[in-house]
Write a protein that holds these residues in place. Structure first.
Motif, PDB file in Angstrom:
ATOM      1  N   THR A 166       0.831  -1.203   0.000  1.00  0.00           N
ATOM      2  CA  THR A 166       0.000   0.000   0.000  1.00  0.00           C
ATOM      3  C   THR A 166       0.863   1.249   0.000  1.00  0.00           C
ATOM      4  N   ALA A 167       1.933   1.225   0.764  1.00  0.00           N
ATOM      5  CA  ALA A 167       2.838   2.376   0.830  1.00  0.00           C
ATOM      6  C   ALA A 167       3.470   2.654  -0.531  1.00  0.00           C
ATOM      7  N   ILE A 168       3.904   1.607  -1.210  1.00  0.00           N
ATOM      8  CA  ILE A 168       4.571   1.778  -2.509  1.00  0.00           C
ATOM      9  C   ILE A 168       3.612   2.369  -3.538  1.00  0.00           C
ATOM     10  N   VAL A 169       2.374   1.865  -3.561  1.00  0.00           N
ATOM     11  CA  VAL A 169       1.380   2.360  -4.516  1.00  0.00           C
ATOM     12  C   VAL A 169       0.956   3.782  -4.165  1.00  0.00           C
ATOM     13  N   LEU A 203       5.216   5.054  -6.557  1.00  0.00           N
ATOM     14  CA  LEU A 203       6.474   4.456  -7.026  1.00  0.00           C
ATOM     15  C   LEU A 203       6.208   3.357  -8.051  1.00  0.00           C
ATOM     16  N   LEU A 204       5.114   2.629  -7.866  1.00  0.00           N
ATOM     17  CA  LEU A 204       4.717   1.575  -8.796  1.00  0.00           C
ATOM     18  C   LEU A 204       3.199   1.545  -8.877  1.00  0.00           C
ATOM     19  N   SER A 205       2.684   1.069  -9.999  1.00  0.00           N
ATOM     20  CA  SER A 205       1.240   0.837 -10.085  1.00  0.00           C
ATOM     21  C   SER A 205       0.941  -0.527  -9.462  1.00  0.00           C
ATOM     22  N   GLU A 206      -0.290  -0.740  -9.102  1.00  0.00           N
ATOM     23  CA  GLU A 206      -0.693  -2.024  -8.522  1.00  0.00           C
ATOM     24  C   GLU A 206      -0.385  -3.169  -9.476  1.00  0.00           C
ATOM     25  N   GLU A 207      -0.650  -2.954 -10.746  1.00  0.00           N
ATOM     26  CA  GLU A 207      -0.423  -4.002 -11.751  1.00  0.00           C
ATOM     27  C   GLU A 207       1.057  -4.352 -11.855  1.00  0.00           C
ATOM     28  N   GLU A 208       1.922  -3.343 -11.888  1.00  0.00           N
ATOM     29  CA  GLU A 208       3.368  -3.583 -12.003  1.00  0.00           C
ATOM     30  C   GLU A 208       3.890  -4.373 -10.807  1.00  0.00           C
ATOM     31  N   MET A 209       3.423  -4.009  -9.616  1.00  0.00           N
ATOM     32  CA  MET A 209       3.898  -4.690  -8.417  1.00  0.00           C
ATOM     33  C   MET A 209       3.422  -6.136  -8.369  1.00  0.00           C
ATOM     34  N   LEU A 216      -2.220  -9.413  -1.356  1.00  0.00           N
ATOM     35  CA  LEU A 216      -1.408  -8.361  -1.950  1.00  0.00           C
ATOM     36  C   LEU A 216       0.063  -8.715  -1.823  1.00  0.00           C
ATOM     37  N   ASP A 217       0.439  -9.290  -0.685  1.00  0.00           N
ATOM     38  CA  ASP A 217       1.831  -9.638  -0.398  1.00  0.00           C
ATOM     39  C   ASP A 217       1.903 -11.075   0.116  1.00  0.00           C
ATOM     40  N   PRO A 218       2.155 -12.062  -0.761  1.00  0.00           N
ATOM     41  CA  PRO A 218       2.198 -13.462  -0.340  1.00  0.00           C
ATOM     42  C   PRO A 218       3.437 -13.819   0.483  1.00  0.00           C
ATOM     43  N   THR A 219       4.350 -12.843   0.639  1.00  0.00           N
ATOM     44  CA  THR A 219       5.531 -13.112   1.475  1.00  0.00           C
ATOM     45  C   THR A 219       5.253 -12.841   2.945  1.00  0.00           C
ATOM     46  N   ASP A 220       4.066 -12.331   3.255  1.00  0.00           N
ATOM     47  CA  ASP A 220       3.718 -12.016   4.641  1.00  0.00           C
ATOM     48  C   ASP A 220       3.301 -13.297   5.353  1.00  0.00           C
ATOM     49  N   LEU A 221       4.265 -13.980   5.942  1.00  0.00           N
ATOM     50  CA  LEU A 221       4.023 -15.272   6.577  1.00  0.00           C
ATOM     51  C   LEU A 221       3.168 -15.149   7.825  1.00  0.00           C
ATOM     52  N   ASP A 222       3.200 -13.996   8.480  1.00  0.00           N
ATOM     53  CA  ASP A 222       2.370 -13.798   9.672  1.00  0.00           C
ATOM     54  C   ASP A 222       0.879 -13.886   9.324  1.00  0.00           C
ATOM     55  N   SER A 233      -4.238  -7.590  -7.185  1.00  0.00           N
ATOM     56  CA  SER A 233      -3.982  -6.163  -6.957  1.00  0.00           C
ATOM     57  C   SER A 233      -4.782  -5.678  -5.754  1.00  0.00           C
ATOM     58  N   GLU A 234      -4.327  -4.569  -5.170  1.00  0.00           N
ATOM     59  CA  GLU A 234      -5.009  -4.021  -3.999  1.00  0.00           C
ATOM     60  C   GLU A 234      -6.443  -3.613  -4.333  1.00  0.00           C
ATOM     61  N   THR A 235      -6.623  -2.931  -5.471  1.00  0.00           N
ATOM     62  CA  THR A 235      -7.977  -2.527  -5.867  1.00  0.00           C
ATOM     63  C   THR A 235      -8.866  -3.731  -6.093  1.00  0.00           C
TER      64      THR A 235
END
Length: 577
Positions: A36-39, A43-49, A102-108, A127-129
């Motif tokens: 969310t911070a990056i978008v 810095l990046l679009s949701e699609e690019e990320m 949005l972030d599959p690396t978030d193991l928590d 994507s976030e949207t």
């Protein structure tokens, strides 16, 4: 973990070290997810990320708009958890749950959902949207959540007080059906659906029964959105409740019916709003489909300058409506805003010195100072009959809701040729083809030429949300292909929808009209008399300065009012006509 996401984007060379540090600082300050911070920082679009994460991690990237999620899967995760972690359950097979993240690396988050559901988690990337829209669609928000809570309470009750009458049963008990609609949960459910629709600014509510589902959809800014899927046991009580409110016959399920509801709703600001609703029921193979049209007076704009006319087109239109006699026609498909345009015109002309009379089917909005009549075909009160009566009422201006047949057109033409100004609507593709439509209704060309003074074609397109619209990078060649002149194509700045809380993550908020205003000049009258084609009539009108529907759309794209997609959806290139 947030750091994993940043490292992945660094490896993809989509972020540099300074940008990542800026995103980390933003994340800590605002307590939001790293993505969310990056978008948010642009810095990046949701699609690019999302695409970058998919490449780096090997997880599939999915478009949530293309998925249908079943209620039993949605119920695995509470709405507050889905909103907090920006996740959406998609599919369950045995002990495996597919989870859009949005972030599959978030193991928590993954561990938290595994603990809550007792299932093994298979992450996919969205994507976030896309996730926000899916959460709103399946879980709802504000009053929609209230509806879901009511439904849950009814389903969990041990002694369900809703009596279900199966459609297959011919000898059903009407009293029992009426009793079921008067139960507090059903009354609250239907009222809450209507209140939610009014607060969201919906123009229509659709109650749709299917074989194994009972769907409720809202039309927002011209587009239908699914708001909830109710269990089948709610179908008959809910539909019957709506029919009772609109004074329909609940025992009649085989024939279409029409009704009306008036509601007074207390808004969040504390102001009470009165809303008129038109209700239509049609029998389908799985039960009655009911559509409720919400007529909100506050949504009606009677200011000609606010409708969407370009400056030159508005000036031409104003010249036509102040004429002492003639016919002004507004054309377009159902739901294109024709009624709003003719209402605005007669409201502009409304004064103590004018006798204005309207024949409508039905009267949608009441305007003080104007005599409005509801058409009732079943008792013989047709457009043609009421027009004859109007001519004996000493009118100055007449509005005919729609020109449907030769008899109505014939009387309107005679009225126009005897000193009356007549407004009406008709269903055609553009202004020029309206002439051909009238001639095909067996009206003599000389009568059309002598009576018509203006034809206005229109379409409605969605307005881009001003808070979240984003720049759209299209090549000059692509812009020239949709109709921009070469000199404009290289300079014009265009925008596309993005999505935010203000616009319910659709990227659009409100609608505006595209207009094609064709003045019936002497040259065009000559073409009508010679039975020229609509192509020839349009060509002559364009030579005389008429702005087409496509050109009106291009002007609004250039002004950042709407998107390329909206204009392409509603118009065709002028060379294709």
């Amino acid at each position: 973990m947030a750091s994993n996401l940043g490292e992945l984007l660094l490896r993809e060379k989509l972020l540099d070290t300074d940008q990542l540090q800026t995103a980390v600082d933003y994340q800590k300050k605002n307590e939001v997810a790293m993505g969310t911070a990056i978008v948010s920082l642009g810095l990046l679009s949701e699609e690019e990320m999302a695409q970058a994460l998919s490449r780096q991690l090997g997880y599939p990237y999915i478009n949530l708009d293309q998925f249908e999620v079943y209620p039993d899967v949605i119920n695995l995760i509470p709405v507050e958890i889905a909103q907090k972690h920006l996740i959406m359950p998609i599919h369950r097979i045995r002990s495996f749950l597919t989870l859009a993240m949005l972030d599959p690396t978030d193991l928590d988050v993954i561990e938290d959902i595994r603990f809550r559901t007792g299932l093994s988690i298979q992450p996919v990337i969205a994507s976030e949207t896309g996730i926000i829209n899916a959460v709103k669609k399946y879980y709802g928000s504000s009053d929609s959540l209230r509806v879901k809570q009511i439904v849950d309470e009814i389903e969990q009750a041990e002694d369900i007080s809703v009596n279900i009458i199966e459609e297959e049963e011919e000898d059903y008990d009407i009293e029992e059906l009426v009793d079921s609609t008067e139960e507090a949960p059903i009354i609250t459910l239907v009222n809450t659906v209507f209140i939610d629709a009014i607060k969201k600014g919906a123009s229509d509510v659709h109650f749709e029964p299917y074989e194994k589902a009972f769907r409720v959809r809202y039309r927002l800014d011209g587009t239908l959105y699914e708001m909830m899927n109710l269990a089948m046991k709610f179908r008959n009580p809910v539909l019957s409740r709506v029919k009772i409110l609109s004074n329909m016959d609940i025992a009649e399920k085989r024939l279409p019916q029409d009704g009306r509801i008036k509601m007074r709703v207390k808004m969040e600001s504390g102001v009470r709003k009165e809303v008129d609703m038109r209700v239509s029921s049609v029998p389908t193979i799985f039960g009655e489909k009911i559509v409720v049209r919400i007529l909100d007076k506050e949504m009606l704009r009677l200011d000609l300058t606010q409708l969407g006319f370009e400056k030159d087109s508005l000036a031409t239109f104003k010249q036509a409506i102040v004429r002492p006699w003639g016919i002004v026609l507004v054309t377009g498909p159902t739901g294109s805003g024709k009624t709003n345009t003719v209402y605005s015109a007669i409201s502009t002309l409304n004064s103590m010195e004018k006798n204005i009379m309207t024949a409508e089917d039905p009267v949608e909005f009441y305007i003080p100072g104007i005599n409005q009549v509801n058409i009732k075909e079943e008792i013989g009160l047709s457009f043609s009959n009421i027009l004859r009566s109007f001519l004996r009422q000493d009118p100055d201006i007449m509005l005919v809701g729609e020109m449907r047949d030769f008899e109505t057109v014939d009387i309107a033409i005679k009225a126009a040729l005897t000193g009356h100004l007549v407004f009406s609507t008709v269903h055609t593709n553009d202004a020029a083809s309206t002439v051909v439509r009238l001639v095909n209704m067996n009206v003599e060309p000389f009568l059309v030429a002598d009576s018509l003074c203006m034809i206005v074609a229109q379409r409605l397109v969605r307005r881009l949300c001003k808070k979240c619209r984003a720049k759209h990078n299209l090549t000059p060649e692509a812009l020239m292909d949709i109709g921009f002149p070469e000199q404009e194509a290289s300079k014009v700045k265009i925008y596309k929808p993005n999505g935010c809380q203000e616009c319910h993550n659709t990227g659009y908020k409100g609608r505006t009209a595209l207009y094609e205003v064709m003045e019936v000049t002497e040259e065009i009258k000559d073409l009508i008399l010679s039975r020229a084609s609509s192509r020839d009539i349009k060509k002559k009108a364009m030579e005389q300065g008429m702005s087409t529907l496509r050109r009106s759309g291009l002007v609004k794209i250039k002004a950042g009012v709407t998107s390329v997609e909206e204009v392409l959806r509603e118009t065709v290139r002028d060379t294709e006509v």
